[in-house]
Design a protein around this motif. Sequence first.
Motif, mmCIF file in Angstrom:
data_model
loop_
_atom_site.group_PDB
_atom_site.id
_atom_site.type_symbol
_atom_site.label_atom_id
_atom_site.label_comp_id
_atom_site.label_asym_id
_atom_site.label_seq_id
_atom_site.Cartn_x
_atom_site.Cartn_y
_atom_site.Cartn_z
ATOM 1 N N ILE A 48 25.007 39.831 44.718
ATOM 2 C CA ILE A 48 25.802 39.826 43.482
ATOM 3 C C ILE A 48 27.157 39.158 43.670
ATOM 4 N N GLY A 58 33.206 51.007 33.571
ATOM 5 C CA GLY A 58 33.617 49.609 33.784
ATOM 6 C C GLY A 58 33.125 48.717 32.658
ATOM 7 N N LEU A 64 34.984 43.040 32.942
ATOM 8 C CA LEU A 64 35.844 41.946 32.492
ATOM 9 C C LEU A 64 36.955 41.642 33.488
ATOM 10 N N GLY A 65 37.314 42.654 34.316
ATOM 11 C CA GLY A 65 38.486 42.534 35.196
ATOM 12 C C GLY A 65 38.465 41.277 36.050
ATOM 13 N N LEU A 66 37.396 41.073 36.820
ATOM 14 C CA LEU A 66 37.363 39.934 37.751
ATOM 15 C C LEU A 66 37.242 38.611 37.008
ATOM 16 N N THR A 121 29.042 44.177 35.707
ATOM 17 C CA THR A 121 29.592 45.396 36.317
ATOM 18 C C THR A 121 28.470 46.201 36.934
ATOM 19 N N THR A 122 28.822 46.904 37.998
ATOM 20 C CA THR A 122 27.831 47.812 38.601
ATOM 21 C C THR A 122 28.229 49.252 38.304
ATOM 22 N N LYS A 123 29.293 49.375 37.523
ATOM 23 C CA LYS A 123 29.791 50.735 37.244
ATOM 24 C C LYS A 123 29.106 51.286 36.010
ATOM 25 N N GLY A 135 31.771 47.161 50.166
ATOM 26 C CA GLY A 135 31.714 45.685 50.163
ATOM 27 C C GLY A 135 30.884 45.185 48.999
ATOM 28 N N VAL A 136 30.828 43.869 48.889
ATOM 29 C CA VAL A 136 30.075 43.254 47.784
ATOM 30 C C VAL A 136 28.768 42.721 48.349
ATOM 31 N N PHE A 160 39.221 40.545 48.882
ATOM 32 C CA PHE A 160 39.475 39.597 47.789
ATOM 33 C C PHE A 160 40.659 38.755 48.203
ATOM 34 N N ASN A 193 40.011 47.989 41.387
ATOM 35 C CA ASN A 193 38.628 47.886 41.879
ATOM 36 C C ASN A 193 38.521 48.457 43.277
ATOM 37 N N ALA A 194 39.524 48.136 44.125
ATOM 38 C CA ALA A 194 39.510 48.644 45.502
ATOM 39 C C ALA A 194 39.574 50.162 45.498
ATOM 40 N N ALA A 232 35.260 45.055 51.217
ATOM 41 C CA ALA A 232 35.390 43.738 50.608
ATOM 42 C C ALA A 232 36.809 43.213 50.799
ATOM 43 N N ILE A 286 29.975 38.419 40.438
ATOM 44 C CA ILE A 286 30.974 39.435 40.079
ATOM 45 C C ILE A 286 32.135 38.863 39.284
ATOM 46 N N ASP A 297 39.672 46.484 51.225
ATOM 47 C CA ASP A 297 39.402 47.939 51.155
ATOM 48 C C ASP A 297 38.354 48.291 52.193
HETATM 49 P P1 ADP Z 1 34.495 46.454 36.430
HETATM 50 O O1 ADP Z 1 35.499 46.882 37.428
HETATM 51 O O2 ADP Z 1 34.808 46.873 35.060
HETATM 52 O O3 ADP Z 1 33.097 46.716 36.832
HETATM 53 P P2 ADP Z 1 35.153 43.883 37.430
HETATM 54 O O4 ADP Z 1 34.997 42.524 36.869
HETATM 55 O O5 ADP Z 1 36.532 44.294 37.780
HETATM 56 O O6 ADP Z 1 34.577 44.848 36.362
HETATM 57 O O7 ADP Z 1 34.234 44.050 38.662
HETATM 58 C C1 ADP Z 1 32.932 43.577 38.647
HETATM 59 C C2 ADP Z 1 32.100 44.170 39.726
HETATM 60 O O8 ADP Z 1 32.541 43.704 40.990
HETATM 61 C C3 ADP Z 1 32.203 45.628 39.852
HETATM 62 O O9 ADP Z 1 31.337 46.290 38.959
HETATM 63 C C4 ADP Z 1 31.793 45.854 41.302
HETATM 64 O O10 ADP Z 1 30.384 45.895 41.416
HETATM 65 C C5 ADP Z 1 32.260 44.637 42.003
HETATM 66 N N1 ADP Z 1 33.487 44.890 42.733
HETATM 67 C C6 ADP Z 1 34.744 44.585 42.340
HETATM 68 N N2 ADP Z 1 35.616 44.935 43.279
HETATM 69 C C7 ADP Z 1 34.923 45.476 44.310
HETATM 70 C C8 ADP Z 1 35.288 46.019 45.598
HETATM 71 N N3 ADP Z 1 36.545 46.105 45.980
HETATM 72 N N4 ADP Z 1 34.290 46.511 46.384
HETATM 73 C C9 ADP Z 1 32.973 46.398 45.947
HETATM 74 N N5 ADP Z 1 32.585 45.908 44.776
HETATM 75 C C10 ADP Z 1 33.547 45.431 43.958
#
Ligand code: ADP
Length: 576
Positions: A513, A530, A533-535, A523-525, A508-509, A561, A474-475, A559, A517, A504
């Motif tokens: 949202i 994306g 599911l990762g987080l 997801t914002t991707k 930032g977040v 983490f 993500n970073a 951001a 997250i 990173d």
């Molecule tokens: P994905 O990576 O598939 O979108 P994640 O659950 O890993 O799913 O992440 C969810 C959302 O969290 C991302 O779409 C993004 O908007 C935000 N995010 C995660 N990591 C970061 C980061 N390092 N900087 C900014 N936004 C982040």
Amino acid sequence: MSEASLQAGSALRLAVAALAGHLSRYEPLPALIADHDDIEALLQSPDNPALRQTANEYLKEINRLLESSDIYVMTPDGNTVAASNYGMPGTFVGQNFNYRPYFQDAIAGRQARFYALGTTSLKRGYYFSSPVEVAGKILGVIVFKVDIDSIESSWRGGEYKIFVADPEGIIFMTGSPEWLYSGILPLDAPRLARTQTSRRYAEAELKPLPATESVYHGQHLMQIPGGGTTREYLRLSHYMPEADWTVNVLLDTASVRTQARTALVAILLFICLAALGVAVLWQRRARVEERLRLQEETRNELERRVEERTADLALVNEQIELEIAERRLTEQELRKTQGDLIQAGKLAGLGQMSAALSHEFNQPLAAAKSYADSAALLIDRGRVPEAQDNVRRISNLIDRMASISRHLRNFARKPNEKLGPVPLPEVIADTLEIVAPRLRSADAELVVELSGTDLTVKAGPVRLQQVLVNIVSNAADAVEGLDDRTIVLSAFRSESGIVVEVHDRGAGVPAAIAERIFDPFFTTKGVGKGLGLGLSISYNIIKDFGGNITVRNHPDGGAVFSIVLEASAPSREAAE
Ligand code: ADP
């Protein structure tokens, strides 16, 4: 009236006793004196002046001693020859009293008693007479007169009016002087004649007492006018046969009536009071009953409400139990879904990774293919050393691909591993191996800062690695295309445990949202980039470890983490 009559009765008895006592003292005296020699001598020769003188002296002396009124001696014709009051004005000596019944009885040989107003002295008295006998012959009579004034005066001013009446009804003694010589019976001719014969009242004027008599409930009442009013008396009388008179006691009924009235008023008052008391008691009881009734009602109402509430509560309880059961079911389902999600996320990650890996594999594969082709040509041409160099390069390429493949295998393994002490540096090193291609493609630089030596946490190594891969990836996504593409991975000890932070320099977040997250599929991707599911997977894995994962924005931008895990003593065998 009966009670007053009883009291008056006592007064009457007292008066009678006093009179009888007073008179009986003198009764035997005339006979005693009659026996005296001087008296007998005198009556034997009544005209002897010496004997008269002796008798006079004797009688005077005795009269003084006995405190009687007069003592005198009469000859059989009624002439008085000697008297205690000889030589005094109004002396009885020389007087004739033959008309008096006491003389007539005594000369006939009987002892006699009589009461009368003295005809000479004009003093009332009680007469005792006795014959003087010498040698069986009655020579004369001796008379003893007793004063009654002292008794009469004791009756004055008392509560009771006492009077003595003779058989003709004429009052002879009384505490009320105005009633003296008044007749309580009609003064008819025979009565007057009888009185006149004995000259009982001498010249005193007899008058009727204008009294009327009545009987009220067995009580004799007497109405006597006087002083302008008519008074009513309760009358009790007693006839004394020895004195031949009637003693009467009068009690003014006014006082009795007043007493009765007072008693009546008192009784009425008492009845009123008693009635009042009863009323008060009754009212109080009524009030108490009312209060008890109210209390009873309130209690019933309360019980009813309690029953209602209990029923309500039982209903609510039932509902709550149902809800709890539903929640449990939901929780179970959620757990199961989460488990599925982890697996699904992992598979999705695999898919994503396989794209990157195919790139990684294609390049060495193509290189290995061309190395192999050229090695065959070089052997054909007899350039064996060069061919050997090619073969070595191919071997190196295969080693690299094997390394990638190994990580892939680790990642795909099922997470049924046990939690144990995991040395962080090793997990971080393995993570770096996996994310290296992604970092390279994003042209990002990862700086690892490990402070302290003992950085062993309680976790599952494969899953922890999965979490770190997610966060670092993500970073990398966040810094891709930016000027500063530095990612800092730091690990240090803190009070709450061991902290792993990934910082990173990306955008930032956004606060809006930050809460979401960690939700699955957030997801914002863009599509295909994306899965969101990762987080969510990472969050659940860290929770399973008993740790915590949070995100914040660094003051310098980007951001951060932060994962906090429980510290654990290092143990080789537990770690995979
Ligand atoms: P994905 O990576 O598939 O979108 P994640 O659950 O890993 O799913 O992440 C969810 C959302 O969290 C991302 O779409 C993004 O908007 C935000 N995010 C995660 N990591 C970061 C980061 N390092 N900087 C900014 N936004 C982040």
